[in-house]
Design a protein around this motif. Sequence first.
Motif, PDB file in Angstrom:
ATOM      1  N   PRO A 181      -5.803  -0.887  -1.394  1.00 17.13           N
ATOM      2  CA  PRO A 181      -6.045   0.249  -0.487  1.00 17.13           C
ATOM      3  C   PRO A 181      -7.471   0.238   0.034  1.00 17.13           C
ATOM      4  N   PRO A 183      -8.760   4.634  -0.970  1.00 14.79           N
ATOM      5  CA  PRO A 183      -7.807   5.184  -1.927  1.00 14.79           C
ATOM      6  C   PRO A 183      -7.930   6.677  -2.189  1.00 14.79           C
ATOM      7  N   PHE A 184      -9.076   7.263  -1.845  1.00 10.87           N
ATOM      8  CA  PHE A 184      -9.260   8.659  -2.239  1.00 10.87           C
ATOM      9  C   PHE A 184      -8.965   9.647  -1.124  1.00 10.87           C
ATOM     10  N   ALA A 192      -6.342  11.572   1.136  1.00 13.35           N
ATOM     11  CA  ALA A 192      -4.931  11.939   0.980  1.00 13.35           C
ATOM     12  C   ALA A 192      -4.081  11.443   2.140  1.00 13.35           C
ATOM     13  N   PHE A 194      -0.280  -1.340  -2.909  1.00 17.41           N
ATOM     14  CA  PHE A 194      -0.750   0.047  -2.886  1.00 17.41           C
ATOM     15  C   PHE A 194      -0.300   0.664  -1.562  1.00 17.41           C
ATOM     16  N   CYS A 230       1.891   0.767  -6.561  1.00 13.20           N
ATOM     17  CA  CYS A 230       1.085   1.956  -6.784  1.00 13.20           C
ATOM     18  C   CYS A 230       1.154   2.868  -5.571  1.00 13.20           C
ATOM     19  N   ILE A 231       1.886   3.950  -5.712  1.00 13.48           N
ATOM     20  CA  ILE A 231       1.905   4.985  -4.682  1.00 13.48           C
ATOM     21  C   ILE A 231       0.714   5.871  -4.996  1.00 13.48           C
ATOM     22  N   LEU A 232      -0.188   6.028  -4.030  1.00 15.73           N
ATOM     23  CA  LEU A 232      -1.493   6.615  -4.325  1.00 15.73           C
ATOM     24  C   LEU A 232      -1.420   8.012  -4.910  1.00 15.73           C
ATOM     25  N   GLU A 233      -0.501   8.797  -4.453  1.00 22.53           N
ATOM     26  CA  GLU A 233      -0.390  10.165  -4.959  1.00 22.53           C
ATOM     27  C   GLU A 233       0.435  10.151  -6.241  1.00 22.53           C
ATOM     28  N   PRO A 234      -0.104  10.636  -7.361  1.00 21.97           N
ATOM     29  CA  PRO A 234       0.714  10.689  -8.578  1.00 21.97           C
ATOM     30  C   PRO A 234       1.957  11.554  -8.370  1.00 21.97           C
ATOM     31  N   ALA A 267       4.580  11.176  -6.625  1.00 19.76           N
ATOM     32  CA  ALA A 267       5.135  11.315  -5.270  1.00 19.76           C
ATOM     33  C   ALA A 267       6.617  10.949  -5.291  1.00 19.76           C
ATOM     34  N   SER A 273       5.038   3.840 -10.283  1.00 22.07           N
ATOM     35  CA  SER A 273       4.330   5.048  -9.887  1.00 22.07           C
ATOM     36  C   SER A 273       5.314   5.928  -9.133  1.00 22.07           C
TER      37      SER A 273
END
Lengths: 589, 195
Positions: free
Chosen positions: A343, A346-347, A349, A376, A401-405, A407, A436
């Motif tokens: 990503p 990554p931070f 949204a 990602f 890895c889906i960035l939002e836990p 999701a 994820s």
Amino acid sequence: MTYSFPEEVLEHVFSFLTSQNDRNAASLVCRTWYEMERWCRKRIFVGNCYAVNPRVLIRRFPEVKAVELKGKPHFADFNLVPEGWGGFVYPWIVEFARVYPWLEEIRLKRMVVTDECLEIVSKAFRNFKVLILSSCEGFSTDGLAAVAANCRNLRVLDLRECEVEELSGHWLSHFPDSFTSLESLNIACLSLEVSFSALERLVSRSPNLKTLRLNRTVPLEKISKLLQRAPQLADFGTGAYSAEIRPDVYSSLQEAFSGCKKLKSLSGFWDVVPAYLPAVFSVCSQLTYLNLSYATTQSPDLIKVISQCHNLQRLVVLDYIEDMGLDTVAVTCKDLRELVVFPSDPFVADANVLLTEEGLVSVSQGCSKLQSVLYFCRQMSNSALISISKNRPNLTCFRLCILEPRAPDYLTFEPLDVGFGSIVENCKELTRLSMSGLLTDRVFEYIGKHAKKLDMLSVAFAGDSDLGLHHVLSGCESLRKLEIRDCPFGDKALLANASKLLTMRSLWMSSCFVSFGACKLLGQKMPGLNVEVIDERENLNLLPENAPVEKVYIYRTVSGQRLDMPDFVRIMGKDKNGVYNLSLCDKGL
Amino acid sequence: MSSETSTVTSEPPPTTADTELTLRLPGESQKSEAKSTKRRFSDLTDLKLGGNDESDTECSVVTRSTPAKERVVGWPPVRSHRKNMMKKDCKYVKVAVDGAPYLRKVDLELYSGYQQLLCGFEHLFSCFTIRNVLNERKLMDPVNGMEYVPTYEDKEGDWMLVGDVPWMMFVESCKRIRLMKNSEAVNGSELLEKC
């Protein structure tokens, strides 16, 4: 009448056994084979440095030439293991120096390596050839200077993603003029400038140099010089790929690259100025490995490069590539085995790029040899996962890895259980899985039922109850490494499957519901395990037994308790007899 | 004990030489917002090594509705090495040392926590050593025995003690740094020793 092979024959036969597993199996056949095998084993791999005592190792294997050790748990990469936890290589180095004067190769991963360790290595082993430090820390450029100055026969110096205390760039100049054996140099992780003239002279006098990965500070204008001196390079990592747009710089760069007929791997590319990318076009069709994951340049520029890489097998790239770029990959890179998409932001949204699940589906359709994925992204659906699993049943490593836990499926808002279930059901050779998104106990049921070859599983923010953990521990026959964070798994599943833990290398659980009491009980009942509670809170003694621990790291060991623990690590349930005597070799810090 | 008993008045005279800073009493200000997060010198707590922002397990769940994304430790699982290497924007801030003729600049993005930052100061100003006193990190010049307290000016123009807020928040809000001679800070160690 007994028949037995003469020792020389056995030794010759064993020399064909390269895999450690095969050698372990052979050594169990009978006492003669055990003895024979241990005398001729040259390469050792220790997946957890606390699983065995260095003294035990050297007692069994007296003639070792190459050692590979791993220290901290994998989640240390993501700052989940507090500093000072352990993984000190010093006691090992001291023992090796004492007993293996002919040691040639040391490979370390996630270990604490001090300058003193490097100095010992540089002086104790006359024929030392290979030093590979992967994600290590604790040393400075002084240690590197010692290696450069003293290792006369060094072939490989590879610092992969290490944290080095950089006091100066002069260490490179410590390679003597008589030193000509270098084959591989990777200094990409260093941020200080090294003397370019020293580097150039080093490259010039290293006819066997195959791998050269520079750090960011080597300017683009100077790369041509290096490439001209080393046209035999197979693996090259640029420095910062930016310069003022100057035709003379461009053309010498282009010419230099086209002179590298053997170049197969290309990486680096920090701070890319897109105008300079076409300089690599001449080598694109040769490439099997391309890492553009530091190239913060947009999709069209990336596509121009990738669309020429017909022989690419491994691609590492940022999500700037977008779905459109991955469509190009699917069409162009028919030999692709591994895809990694990191990503860029990554931070944040909201998506800053047009990269969705579709890009991955596209690659899974177009690249029939695709085996390994690390992806990602910001959205995923069960239908996409099902498609991927049906397109690519030959997947061996799937890390999403889906960035939002937590999701959910972005189309149906359902959990992604069915999607991941399809992955484990269809991809029968899957050995590594990271999940994820929103996941319930159901996905673990699927995993326990189908993932029979799964060796490593990483789980975060998933599951509903202990049943989830129980499914995995009771069902996954091949499981050796399990790492879990922020899941509602507690004591029951852990205690019910205690004996399973002896068949595994390690289990990590952080921010779960495992209690002090359970950890103590497990440690007491299972002498073959170290149950480490890693907890930085004060006044732990005042907490009740049923209070959950912050982190617990459980691993099998034949060495008992370790003695180099910081105060936030407690090994539960062991009495004084379970002590592993490190006192004679302190951690050297 | 409270820091209001300090001798620093609410209308401090301008300090000498290069800095334009004005010292205010901790906690005293016209601005309402975020003042509660600014800590008094008296309320010292341990700094955590490594600058982990949210180490409480209870706070590890991300709420989706927050626009300013609360960061969960270690998520997404991107290695800090990669995060550091990806930094395009350097965050260079000036570092002033009381009594030194010129300033230095450091790139805050290069450090992963307060301890590393202090180590950086040790290297930058080779006369200093880090000294941990009463849970507070300071720098000391062993030659003259002077202690220096690291302070910084934040986005609101206030001078704060380095180390109170989570590391990432500090990096974001720090405009410049001043290593203040301990006698200028709130009567430094004398007050602290009374705690």
